[in-house]
Write an enzyme that holds these catalytic residues in place. Structure first.
Site, PDB file in Angstrom:
ATOM      1  N   ASP A  70       0.860  -1.182   0.000  1.00  0.00           N
ATOM      2  CA  ASP A  70       0.000   0.000   0.000  1.00  0.00           C
ATOM      3  C   ASP A  70       0.900   1.237   0.000  1.00  0.00           C
ATOM      4  O   ASP A  70       1.739   1.390   0.902  1.00  0.00           O
ATOM      5  CB  ASP A  70      -0.889  -0.003   1.256  1.00  0.00           C
ATOM      6  CG  ASP A  70      -2.273   0.554   0.981  1.00  0.00           C
ATOM      7  OD1 ASP A  70      -3.264  -0.082   1.376  1.00  0.00           O
ATOM      8  OD2 ASP A  70      -2.348   1.630   0.359  1.00  0.00           O
ATOM      9  N   ASP A 128     -12.456  -0.083   4.096  1.00  0.00           N
ATOM     10  CA  ASP A 128     -13.224   1.162   4.272  1.00  0.00           C
ATOM     11  C   ASP A 128     -14.721   0.969   4.082  1.00  0.00           C
ATOM     12  O   ASP A 128     -15.484   1.925   4.283  1.00  0.00           O
ATOM     13  CB  ASP A 128     -12.775   2.212   3.239  1.00  0.00           C
ATOM     14  CG  ASP A 128     -11.363   2.698   3.452  1.00  0.00           C
ATOM     15  OD1 ASP A 128     -10.730   3.097   2.458  1.00  0.00           O
ATOM     16  OD2 ASP A 128     -10.887   2.669   4.612  1.00  0.00           O
TER      17      ASP A 128
HETATM   18  O1  TEU Z   1      -9.387   6.032   1.702  1.00  0.00           O
HETATM   19  C1  TEU Z   1      -9.752   7.223   1.020  1.00  0.00           C
HETATM   20  C2  TEU Z   1     -11.181   7.386   1.016  1.00  0.00           C
HETATM   21  O2  TEU Z   1     -11.735   7.925   0.100  1.00  0.00           O
HETATM   22  C3  TEU Z   1     -11.931   6.798   2.152  1.00  0.00           C
HETATM   23  O3  TEU Z   1     -11.427   7.395   3.350  1.00  0.00           O
HETATM   24  C4  TEU Z   1     -13.367   7.131   2.043  1.00  0.00           C
HETATM   25  O4  TEU Z   1     -13.435   8.541   2.021  1.00  0.00           O
HETATM   26  C5  TEU Z   1     -14.115   6.568   3.211  1.00  0.00           C
HETATM   27  O5  TEU Z   1     -13.294   5.979   4.084  1.00  0.00           O
HETATM   28  C6  TEU Z   1     -15.081   5.537   2.679  1.00  0.00           C
HETATM   29  O6  TEU Z   1     -16.288   6.160   2.575  1.00  0.00           O
HETATM   30  C7  TEU Z   1      -7.988   5.826   1.803  1.00  0.00           C
HETATM   31  C8  TEU Z   1      -7.769   4.624   2.695  1.00  0.00           C
HETATM   32  O7  TEU Z   1      -8.344   3.473   2.082  1.00  0.00           O
HETATM   33  C9  TEU Z   1      -8.411   4.922   4.030  1.00  0.00           C
HETATM   34  O8  TEU Z   1      -8.352   3.778   4.895  1.00  0.00           O
HETATM   35  C10 TEU Z   1      -7.685   6.087   4.655  1.00  0.00           C
HETATM   36  O9  TEU Z   1      -8.359   6.463   5.854  1.00  0.00           O
HETATM   37  C11 TEU Z   1      -7.655   7.303   3.713  1.00  0.00           C
HETATM   38  O10 TEU Z   1      -7.354   6.981   2.364  1.00  0.00           O
HETATM   39  C12 TEU Z   1      -6.563   8.262   4.143  1.00  0.00           C
HETATM   40  O11 TEU Z   1      -5.317   7.654   3.898  1.00  0.00           O
END
Ligand code: TEU
Length: 572
Positions: free
Chosen positions: A112, A344
Site C-alpha cells: 500500500d 473502508d
Molecule cells: O481512503 C480514502 C477514502 O476515500 C476513504 O477514506 C473514504 O473517504 C471513506 O473511508 C469511505 O467512505 C484511503 C484509505 O483506504 C483509508 O483507509 C484512509 O483512511 C484514507 O485513504 C486516508 O489515507
C-alpha cells in the site's frame, strides 16, 4: 523474484494480454488478520503462518495494507517512515520472510503506497515546521487569511482541512486528519523522494502498489475556496484536488522513473475517490503509461443519502447502470478493478445481501458470482470468502475508526442525539470491515491468544475458516471455484460484456462473449423466487457454476431461487 532494475527499452507484453488481467487479488488488513505474539494486533508472522488459507483460494496477488512505522492514528494510513516496518507488525526481516513465503506459493505481493500525505510525526513534516527549512515546501503551508484558515475546505474526516501550527503561526493542509499533512507534489524533491522509496521496495522484491487516494496528489496551487457544503460550515474543495491539474503528468513521470524499470512484473492500482469513467480511460490506457487499473467509488456510493452515514436502500437498477457504464466505458481501452469490500466499506453480505443464517451463504455466493464474472480484476477482502458480516456495534464505545468517531462528535456538536447518529455508523462504519479474521470457533476466533484490539464478531462460532474449508458447499470453496473458472475460461477475462434486463429490480443478468463461447450470468438479488425473460437459445445450456439447489433451469424463462446465481455456457 529479483527485480529487473535494468531499464530495458519498453519490452512490454502485448496490450490486452498483461498477466494482471487474469489475476485475482486478496487484500489483507494486517491489524486484523492474524496475531502471533498475543498483543491483540495482527502481525507479519501471523500472516505468514496463514498464507495457505489465501493460496488455497487460488489467488494470484496479496495486497498488504500499510505495515510501516505509524502513530496508528488512521491505522497505518499515517506513515512516519516509508522504509521500515512498525514494531507492532514485526520488522524488515519478518517482512522478507513473508515476501519469500508469498513468492514460494506462486503469488505476488503488492504494498500500500500512501503518498498523498504522511504522518505529522514523519521527520519530513517535523522539519517542515521550521519556515526556514528546505523541507518547508514539502507540505502545503499557508499564512492565515484574515486570521483564519487559508480557504474554506472541509476534511474527509470532518472539520476544517487546515490545522494551525503554533511553531510558525501558519496553517498546513490535511485532507484527512490533522495527523495526516498533505505532501506538496508540486515540489520535484517530493516526487523524487517518493520515486526512490518505491524503487527501494521494488528492488526488495515487491511486485507493485495499491496507491492510496493517488488522484488527490495534484492540487490547484491557488487553493481556491469550494462551494459551501450542506453543513454550511465548510466548502467542497474536491473540484480543486480530485484528479487535479497535473495528475497525469505526475503519474506518467512516476511510470518513467519507477514502473518502467520493472517491465511485465508489476501490478499498479490507484485508489481514486471521485474518478469518472472518462478519467479512468486516461489513467488505465496502456499507451499512456500511467496505471494498470483504478478503484472507483460510484457503486459504493449508490446507497448514500446526505452522506455515507445516511444510508438508503440500494436500487438494483442503479447498480446495474453504474457497473454497466464502467464495463462499457473500459471495454475498448483500459481496465476495471472489481470489488464489493475493502477495509473502508461495510461487509457486502450485510449491505447488499442477507446476513441471516438462512441466506448468508446463498447471498454471499450470489454477490461473488455476479462480481467475479464481470470484466476486470477482482479484489477479495479478508473474510469476504467466509461471508463475514458487519459487527454488532452498539454504543460509540464499540467504535475505533477516526472517521466514525469524528463524525459522531461533530454530529452531537451540531445538536444530533446519539440515537440519531448511531444507526448510520452501525450500517456504514469502517470498523465493520476491521473486526478480527475468524479462523475458528474458539473464544477469540483463533485470531489472538490475547485481547483483540477490536472485539471478534460473536458469529465466529459458525462463521470461520476452519468450518468453511471443511464444507464443500461453503462460500470459501465457491470463491475457489470462481477463481478457477477465471483461470480456465478465457471468456471470463476477455469476453465482451452485455447487460441484460436493465430495468429489472430483482435480477442482475449479463452475458460475456469471446470467440465461440458465450457465458450467461444471472443473480437473484432478492429473498424471493423470481423468473425473468431471457434471449432465446439458452435452452439446455451447460451449467458451469451455481449456488443453489435448483441450479436454475433455463428454458425461455430463467427461474431463480432466493439469492440464487447461475453461470451457463454456450459454445458455438
Ligand atoms: O481512503 C480514502 C477514502 O476515500 C476513504 O477514506 C473514504 O473517504 C471513506 O473511508 C469511505 O467512505 C484511503 C484509505 O483506504 C483509508 O483507509 C484512509 O483512511 C484514507 O485513504 C486516508 O489515507
Amino acid at each position: 523474484m529479483a527485480a529487473d532494475s535494468a531499464a530495458r527499452p519498453g519490452r512490454q507484453t502485448r496490450p490486452g494480454q498483461e498477466w494482471w488481467r487474469s489475476a485475482v487479488v486478496y487484500q489483507v488488513y494486517p491489524r486484523s488478520f492474524a496475531d502471533s505474539d498475543g498483543d491483540g494486533i495482527g502481525d507479519l508472522a501471523g500472516l505468514t503462518g496463514r498464507l495457505d488459507h489465501i493460496a488455497g483460494l487460488g489467488v494470484d496477488v496479496l495486497w498488504l495494507s500499510p505495515v510501516y512505522p505509524s502513530p496508528q492514528s488512521d491505522n497505518g494510513y499515517d506513515i512516519s517512515d516509508y522504509q521500515d516496518i512498525d514494531p507492532v507488525f514485526g520488522d524488515l526481516a519478518a517482512f522478507d520472510r513473508l515476501l519469500a513465503a508469498v513468492h514460494e506459493r506462486g503469488m505476488k505481493l503488492v504494498m500500500d503506497l500512501v503518498v498523498n500525505h504522511t504522518s505529522d510525526e514523519h521527520p519530513w513534516f517535523q522539519e517542515s515546521r521550521d519556515p526556514g527549512s528546505p523541507k518547508r515546501d514539502w507540505y502545503w503551508w499557508r499564512p492565515p487569511r484574515d486570521g483564519r484558515e487559508p480557504n474554506n475546505w472541509g476534511s474527509f474526516f470532518t472539520g476544517s482541512a487546515w490545522a494551525r501550527d503554533s511553531a510558525s503561526d501558519a496553517y498546513y493542509l490535511h485532507l484527512f486528519s490533522p495527523k495526516q499533512p498533505d505532501l506538496n507534489w508540486e515540489n520535484p524533491d517530493v516526487r523524487q523522494a517518493v520515486h526512490a522509496m518505491m524503487r527501494w521496495w521494488l528492488d526488495r522484491g515487491v511486485d507493485g502498489f495499491r496507491m492510496d487516494v493517488i488522484n488527490l496528489i495534484s492540487k490547484d496551487p491557488a487553493l481556491p475556496d469550494g462551494v459551501l457544503r450542506g453543513d454550511g460550515l465548510y466548502g467542497d474543495g474536491s473540484p480543486h484536488f480530485v484528479c487535479g491539474p497535473r495528475i497525469h503528468e505526475y503519474l506518467q513521470e512516476m511510470h518513467r522513473e519507477v514502473m518502467a524499470h520493472y517491465p511485465e512484473r508489476l501490478l499498479t492500482v490507484g485508489e481514486m475517490p471521485g474518478v469518472t469513467v472518462e478519467q479512468a480511460r486516461l489513467f488505465t490506457d496502456p499507451r499512456r503509461a500511467e496505471l494498470d487499473m483504478v478503484f472507483q467509488f460510484e457503486h459504493v456510493g449508490l446507497d448514500h443519502g446526505r452522506d455515507k452515514f445516511d444510508p438508503r436502500p440500494l436500487r438494483l437498477t442503479d447498480l446495474k447502470a453504474s457497473l454497466g457504464r464502467w464495463q462499457t466505458g473500459l471495454a475498448d481501452v483500459g481496465w476495471n478493478s472489481l470489488y464489493w469490500n475493502n477495509h473502508d466499506q461495510p461487509r457486502v453480505v450485510s449491505r447488499f445481501g442477507d446476513d441471516s443464517p438462512r441466506y448468508r451463504t446463498r447471498s454471499a455466493t450470489m454477490l461473488a458470482t455476479v462480481l467475479h464474472l464481470h470484466r476486470g480484476t477482482p479484489y477479495i477482502y479478508q473474510g469476504e470468502e467466509l461471508a463475514m458480516a458487519n459487527a454488532p456495534l452498539r454504543s460509540i464505545e464499540d467504535f475505533r475508526d477516526i472517521e466514525s468517531l469524528n463524525h459522531y462528535a461533530e454530529a452531537l456538536r451540531a445538536g444530533a442525539r446519539p440515537e440519531d447518529v448511531l444507526p448510520g455508523l452501525r450500517a456504514m462504519g469502517r470498523d465493520n470491515a476491521r473486526t478480527p479474521m475468524q479462523w475458528d470457533a474458539s473464544p477469540q476466533a483463533g485470531f489472538t491468544t490475547g485481547t483483540p484490539w477490536l472485539p471478534v464478531n460473536p458469529d465466529h462460532t459458525e462463521v470461520n475458516a476452519a468450518a468453511a474449508r471443511a464444507n464443500p458447499d461453503s462460500v470459501y470453496h465457491h470463491y475457489r471455484r470462481l477463481i478457477a473458472l477465471r483461470h480456465s475460461e478465457p471468456a471470463v477475462v476477455h469476453g465482451d460484456f452485455t447487460m441484460l434486463l436493465p430495468d429489472d429490480e430483482r435480477v442482475y443478468a449479463f452475458t460475456r462473449a469471446y470467440g465461440g463461447t458465450t457465458l450467461l450470468v444471472a443473480g437473484n438479488f432478492t429473498g424471493d423466487t423470481v423468473t425473468a425473460e431471457l434471449p432465446a437459445g439458452w435452452e439446455g445450456a451447460e451449467l458451469v457454476l451455481g449456488n443453489g439447489p435448483s441450479a436454475a433451469a433455463v428454458t425461455g424463462r430463467l427461474a431463480l431461487a432466493p439469492w440464487e446465481a447461475v453461470v451457463r455456457r454456450l459454445t458455438r
